[in-house]
Motif scaffolding. Structure first.
Motif, PDB file in Angstrom:
ATOM      1  N   TYR A   1      -8.910   5.196  -1.223  1.00  0.00           N
ATOM      2  CA  TYR A   1      -7.866   4.184  -1.343  1.00  0.00           C
ATOM      3  C   TYR A   1      -7.988   3.321  -2.602  1.00  0.00           C
ATOM      4  O   TYR A   1      -6.988   3.117  -3.299  1.00  0.00           O
ATOM      5  CB  TYR A   1      -7.801   3.309  -0.085  1.00  0.00           C
ATOM      6  CG  TYR A   1      -6.703   2.287  -0.150  1.00  0.00           C
ATOM      7  CD1 TYR A   1      -5.374   2.680  -0.030  1.00  0.00           C
ATOM      8  CD2 TYR A   1      -6.973   0.948  -0.370  1.00  0.00           C
ATOM      9  CE1 TYR A   1      -4.349   1.754  -0.110  1.00  0.00           C
ATOM     10  CE2 TYR A   1      -5.951   0.013  -0.454  1.00  0.00           C
ATOM     11  CZ  TYR A   1      -4.650   0.426  -0.323  1.00  0.00           C
ATOM     12  OH  TYR A   1      -3.634  -0.490  -0.414  1.00  0.00           O
ATOM     13  N   PRO A   2      -9.184   2.813  -2.942  1.00  0.00           N
ATOM     14  CA  PRO A   2      -9.257   1.993  -4.166  1.00  0.00           C
ATOM     15  C   PRO A   2      -8.820   2.754  -5.427  1.00  0.00           C
ATOM     16  O   PRO A   2      -8.159   2.189  -6.304  1.00  0.00           O
ATOM     17  CB  PRO A   2     -10.732   1.599  -4.260  1.00  0.00           C
ATOM     18  CG  PRO A   2     -11.257   1.735  -2.876  1.00  0.00           C
ATOM     19  CD  PRO A   2     -10.474   2.844  -2.246  1.00  0.00           C
ATOM     20  N   HIS A   3      -9.143   4.041  -5.514  1.00  0.00           N
ATOM     21  CA  HIS A   3      -8.741   4.852  -6.674  1.00  0.00           C
ATOM     22  C   HIS A   3      -7.229   5.041  -6.703  1.00  0.00           C
ATOM     23  O   HIS A   3      -6.588   4.897  -7.750  1.00  0.00           O
ATOM     24  CB  HIS A   3      -9.418   6.225  -6.628  1.00  0.00           C
ATOM     25  CG  HIS A   3     -10.908   6.161  -6.621  1.00  0.00           C
ATOM     26  ND1 HIS A   3     -11.648   5.788  -7.720  1.00  0.00           N
ATOM     27  CD2 HIS A   3     -11.808   6.413  -5.627  1.00  0.00           C
ATOM     28  CE1 HIS A   3     -12.935   5.827  -7.428  1.00  0.00           C
ATOM     29  NE2 HIS A   3     -13.062   6.191  -6.157  1.00  0.00           N
ATOM     30  N   VAL A   4      -6.674   5.365  -5.546  1.00  0.00           N
ATOM     31  CA  VAL A   4      -5.238   5.595  -5.439  1.00  0.00           C
ATOM     32  C   VAL A   4      -4.477   4.295  -5.731  1.00  0.00           C
ATOM     33  O   VAL A   4      -3.479   4.292  -6.451  1.00  0.00           O
ATOM     34  CB  VAL A   4      -4.890   6.154  -4.039  1.00  0.00           C
ATOM     35  CG1 VAL A   4      -3.402   6.162  -3.796  1.00  0.00           C
ATOM     36  CG2 VAL A   4      -5.464   7.554  -3.882  1.00  0.00           C
ATOM     37  N   ARG A   5      -4.963   3.204  -5.211  1.00  0.00           N
ATOM     38  CA  ARG A   5      -4.319   1.908  -5.411  1.00  0.00           C
ATOM     39  C   ARG A   5      -4.346   1.523  -6.898  1.00  0.00           C
ATOM     40  O   ARG A   5      -3.343   1.072  -7.448  1.00  0.00           O
ATOM     41  CB  ARG A   5      -5.038   0.852  -4.576  1.00  0.00           C
ATOM     42  CG  ARG A   5      -4.354  -0.487  -4.572  1.00  0.00           C
ATOM     43  CD  ARG A   5      -5.061  -1.422  -3.568  1.00  0.00           C
ATOM     44  NE  ARG A   5      -4.389  -2.687  -3.490  1.00  0.00           N
ATOM     45  CZ  ARG A   5      -4.699  -3.740  -4.236  1.00  0.00           C
ATOM     46  NH1 ARG A   5      -5.696  -3.674  -5.101  1.00  0.00           N
ATOM     47  NH2 ARG A   5      -4.038  -4.863  -4.112  1.00  0.00           N
TER      48      ARG A   5
ATOM     49  N   ALA B   1       0.686   3.408  -2.727  1.00  0.00           N
ATOM     50  CA  ALA B   1      -0.696   3.713  -2.341  1.00  0.00           C
ATOM     51  C   ALA B   1      -0.795   3.916  -0.831  1.00  0.00           C
ATOM     52  O   ALA B   1      -1.463   4.840  -0.356  1.00  0.00           O
ATOM     53  CB  ALA B   1      -1.633   2.593  -2.790  1.00  0.00           C
ATOM     54  N   GLN B   2      -0.115   3.075  -0.074  1.00  0.00           N
ATOM     55  CA  GLN B   2      -0.137   3.224   1.377  1.00  0.00           C
ATOM     56  C   GLN B   2       0.554   4.510   1.814  1.00  0.00           C
ATOM     57  O   GLN B   2       0.102   5.179   2.740  1.00  0.00           O
ATOM     58  CB  GLN B   2       0.491   2.007   2.036  1.00  0.00           C
ATOM     59  CG  GLN B   2      -0.374   0.769   1.915  1.00  0.00           C
ATOM     60  CD  GLN B   2       0.281  -0.474   2.476  1.00  0.00           C
ATOM     61  OE1 GLN B   2       1.317  -0.413   3.117  1.00  0.00           O
ATOM     62  NE2 GLN B   2      -0.342  -1.615   2.232  1.00  0.00           N
ATOM     63  N   GLU B   3       1.632   4.852   1.148  1.00  0.00           N
ATOM     64  CA  GLU B   3       2.326   6.105   1.460  1.00  0.00           C
ATOM     65  C   GLU B   3       1.409   7.298   1.219  1.00  0.00           C
ATOM     66  O   GLU B   3       1.367   8.243   2.008  1.00  0.00           O
ATOM     67  CB  GLU B   3       3.601   6.228   0.612  1.00  0.00           C
ATOM     68  CG  GLU B   3       4.401   7.479   0.885  1.00  0.00           C
ATOM     69  CD  GLU B   3       4.998   7.532   2.279  1.00  0.00           C
ATOM     70  OE1 GLU B   3       5.226   8.663   2.766  1.00  0.00           O
ATOM     71  OE2 GLU B   3       5.239   6.485   2.897  1.00  0.00           O
ATOM     72  N   ALA B   4       0.654   7.253   0.122  1.00  0.00           N
ATOM     73  CA  ALA B   4      -0.297   8.338  -0.165  1.00  0.00           C
ATOM     74  C   ALA B   4      -1.358   8.428   0.923  1.00  0.00           C
ATOM     75  O   ALA B   4      -1.761   9.530   1.316  1.00  0.00           O
ATOM     76  CB  ALA B   4      -0.942   8.119  -1.537  1.00  0.00           C
ATOM     77  N   MET B   5      -1.795   7.295   1.442  1.00  0.00           N
ATOM     78  CA  MET B   5      -2.809   7.313   2.503  1.00  0.00           C
ATOM     79  C   MET B   5      -2.230   7.876   3.806  1.00  0.00           C
ATOM     80  O   MET B   5      -2.900   8.613   4.533  1.00  0.00           O
ATOM     81  CB  MET B   5      -3.367   5.907   2.755  1.00  0.00           C
ATOM     82  CG  MET B   5      -4.175   5.350   1.607  1.00  0.00           C
ATOM     83  SD  MET B   5      -5.615   6.349   1.159  1.00  0.00           S
ATOM     84  CE  MET B   5      -4.965   7.272  -0.230  1.00  0.00           C
TER      85      MET B   5
END
Length: 185
Positions: free
Chosen positions: A34-38, A55-59
């Protein structure tokens, strides 16, 4: 359960376990990437809200569809592609909402043909791609000022720069967009 550091990506074993449905592995995977994606979303999206949503959608996609990932080594590119597409979708949506506004000055709605709609969408996609290719500092100032319509002082304050620096970035961004669209300067 193997952990991974904040600066590294998860190993193949963790990803494989998550693909098999191991809930603990999925939990570690989601919290670890998550930190990387965010961070990637904040560098790409137009606003902080869009970045957080992307970022939340990716998670969510990671959680729901980790089993469909073919190669464990493709996790980063898969997630970053999801974020990129989500940021572009949101930018297109913002542009589309401003395009479909009703012209109330004449008292009636403006209608267009299907051909005009398709051409308009293609132009919006082309514009969104050019904006997405801008350097982060230029993209943010352009989106905040020209798309969101924020006042110059508010944009400068949000970006933590002086008003002249914001104006300079905005000028460079507009010039780059015109060049990217093939328009004369």
């Amino acid at each position: 359960m193997a952990q991974f550091t904040r600066s590294s990506w998860p190993g193949g074993q963790l990803v494989s376990a998550a693909q098999r449905g191991d809930k603990a592995s999925i939990e570690v995977l989601v919290s670890g990437v998550y930190p990387h994606v965010r961070r990637f979303a904040f560098s790409l999206c137009a606003s902080s809200q869009d970045a957080e949503d992307a970022a939340q959608e990716a998670m969510i996609v990671l959680f729901r569809r980790i089993g469909t990932l073919r190669a464990t080594a493709a996790l980063a590119s898969w997630l970053f592609r999801i974020v990129r597409n989500e940021c572009l979708r949101r930018a297109r949506g913002l542009a589309h909402r401003s395009d479909t506004a009703v012209d109330t000055s004449a008292g009636e709605a403006v209608t267009s043909s299907a051909e005009d709609d398709v051409l308009g969408r293609l132009e919006i996609e082309r514009l969104a791609d050019v904006i997405a290719s801008l350097p982060d500092d230029q993209r943010r100032v352009l989106v905040m000022r020209d798309i969101q319509g924020l006042p110059g002082r508010a944009v400068a304050s949000a970006l933590g720069v002086s008003t002249p620096a914001m104006k300079s970035r905005l000028h460079r961004a507009r010039t780059a967009v015109r060049a990217g669209l093939g328009e004369p300067e």
